[in-house]
Design a protein around this motif. Structure first.
Motif, PDB file in Angstrom:
ATOM      1  N   GLU A 114     -15.196   7.811   6.282  1.00 59.10           N
ATOM      2  CA  GLU A 114     -14.151   8.308   5.388  1.00 59.10           C
ATOM      3  C   GLU A 114     -12.765   7.908   5.682  1.00 59.10           C
ATOM      4  OE1 GLU A 114     -14.344   8.263   2.071  1.00 59.10           O
ATOM      5  OE2 GLU A 114     -16.062   7.700   1.833  1.00 59.10           O
ATOM      6  N   SER A 115     -12.621   7.331   6.383  1.00 61.94           N
ATOM      7  CA  SER A 115     -10.928   6.862   7.746  1.00 61.94           C
ATOM      8  C   SER A 115     -10.848   5.922   7.649  1.00 61.94           C
ATOM      9  CB  SER A 115     -10.796   7.417   8.788  1.00 61.94           C
ATOM     10  OG  SER A 115     -11.611   6.657   9.721  1.00 61.94           O
ATOM     11  N   VAL A 116      -8.883   5.057   7.136  1.00 63.17           N
ATOM     12  CA  VAL A 116      -8.754   3.788   7.161  1.00 63.17           C
ATOM     13  C   VAL A 116      -7.896   3.198   8.235  1.00 63.17           C
ATOM     14  CG1 VAL A 116      -7.147   4.599   5.108  1.00 63.17           C
ATOM     15  CG2 VAL A 116      -7.827   2.254   6.257  1.00 63.17           C
TER      16      VAL A 116
ATOM     17  N   SER B 231      -3.956   6.881  11.277  1.00 65.86           N
ATOM     18  CA  SER B 231      -5.280   6.934  10.583  1.00 65.86           C
ATOM     19  C   SER B 231      -5.287   8.191   9.506  1.00 65.86           C
ATOM     20  CB  SER B 231      -6.679   6.862  11.657  1.00 65.86           C
ATOM     21  OG  SER B 231      -6.409   5.690  12.243  1.00 65.86           O
TER      22      SER B 231
ATOM     23  N   THR C 220      -5.146  -3.946   8.203  1.00 61.63           N
ATOM     24  CA  THR C 220      -5.956  -2.257   8.293  1.00 61.63           C
ATOM     25  C   THR C 220      -6.760  -2.828   8.743  1.00 61.63           C
ATOM     26  OG1 THR C 220      -7.087  -2.546   5.883  1.00 61.63           O
ATOM     27  CG2 THR C 220      -5.486  -1.683   5.818  1.00 61.63           C
TER      28      THR C 220
ATOM     29  N   GLU D  94     -11.243  -0.903   9.336  1.00 61.36           N
ATOM     30  CA  GLU D  94     -11.762  -0.088   8.265  1.00 61.36           C
ATOM     31  C   GLU D  94     -13.229  -0.282   9.107  1.00 61.36           C
ATOM     32  OE1 GLU D  94     -11.129  -0.445   3.815  1.00 61.36           O
ATOM     33  OE2 GLU D  94      -9.168  -1.945   4.142  1.00 61.36           O
TER      34      GLU D  94
ATOM     35  N   TYR E  31       1.252  -0.979  -0.105  1.00 60.03           N
ATOM     36  CA  TYR E  31      -0.083   0.291  -0.122  1.00 60.03           C
ATOM     37  C   TYR E  31       0.719   1.133  -0.219  1.00 60.03           C
ATOM     38  CZ  TYR E  31       1.185   0.017   4.920  1.00 60.03           C
ATOM     39  OH  TYR E  31       1.874   0.248   6.261  1.00 60.03           O
TER      40      TYR E  31
ATOM     41  N   ARG F  54      -9.318   8.639   3.698  1.00 61.08           N
ATOM     42  CA  ARG F  54      -9.553   7.060   2.691  1.00 61.08           C
ATOM     43  C   ARG F  54      -8.149   7.481   1.435  1.00 61.08           C
ATOM     44  NH1 ARG F  54     -12.002   2.549   3.839  1.00 61.08           N
ATOM     45  NH2 ARG F  54     -13.513   2.310   5.403  1.00 61.08           N
TER      46      ARG F  54
ATOM     47  N   ASN G  48      -3.456   3.905  -0.586  1.00 67.24           N
ATOM     48  CA  ASN G  48      -4.076   3.601  -1.860  1.00 67.24           C
ATOM     49  C   ASN G  48      -3.418   1.843  -1.621  1.00 67.24           C
ATOM     50  OD1 ASN G  48      -4.865   5.937  -3.309  1.00 67.24           O
ATOM     51  ND2 ASN G  48      -3.184   6.287  -3.702  1.00 67.24           N
TER      52      ASN G  48
END
Length: 142
Positions: free
Chosen positions: A89-91, A46, A81, A83, A16, A49, A53
């Motif tokens: 809208e976060s990872v 964190s 990760t 999620e 990633y 998104r 990637n």
């Protein structure tokens, strides 16, 4: 300004990219993270998104609860990760899976109620109880 970094699993099958500029990094001491990592806590960085990637997405996926999916490498087992399933809208990326994680500072600790009693809080990191209540501002549980 951005600070894109790369990371991945132990065997290299999952990879990633993440922009750590403005990211939040913390240790989670909840029982789910302790069991998932096989250690006293997990460290997550964190980001929204759009600042994360997958280059090679892992096939492993686990649901220990109904609030999140944990992605991991099926080949080597590396947890990668966390999620949220609520459309957040976060990872959260497992910080130690970055290729060069040593300079990423821990800013907070959560679920400190289940922190192992022999483990000291990180100096300077915010401390949050299981319910989100700030325990101390300086890493001292006092």
């Amino acid at each position: 300004m951005s600070d894109w970094r790369e990371g991945g699993c132990l065997c290299g099958a999952a990879r990633y990219e993440i922009d750590v500029e403005g990211a939040r990094t913390g240790n989670c001491h909840c029982r789910d993270c302790q069991k998932n990592a096989g250690s006293p806590f997990m460290t997550f960085t964190s980001v929204v998104r759009g600042r994360f990637n997958w280059v090679a997405m892992p096939k492993g996926e686990a649901h220990a609860s109904d609030i999140a999916v944990r992605r991991f490498c099926e080949k080597c087992g590396t947890p990668l990760t966390w999620e949220a399933l609520d459309g957040a809208e976060s990872v959260g990326v497992s910080t130690p899976t970055l290729d060069h994680p040593a300079d990423i500072p821990v800013q907070y600790e959560i679920y400190t109620r289940t922190r192992f009693p022999w483990m000291a809080p990180i100096a300077g990191a915010l401390q949050f109880d299981a319910d989100g209540t700030v325990q101390a501002m300086d890493g001292d549980q006092g």
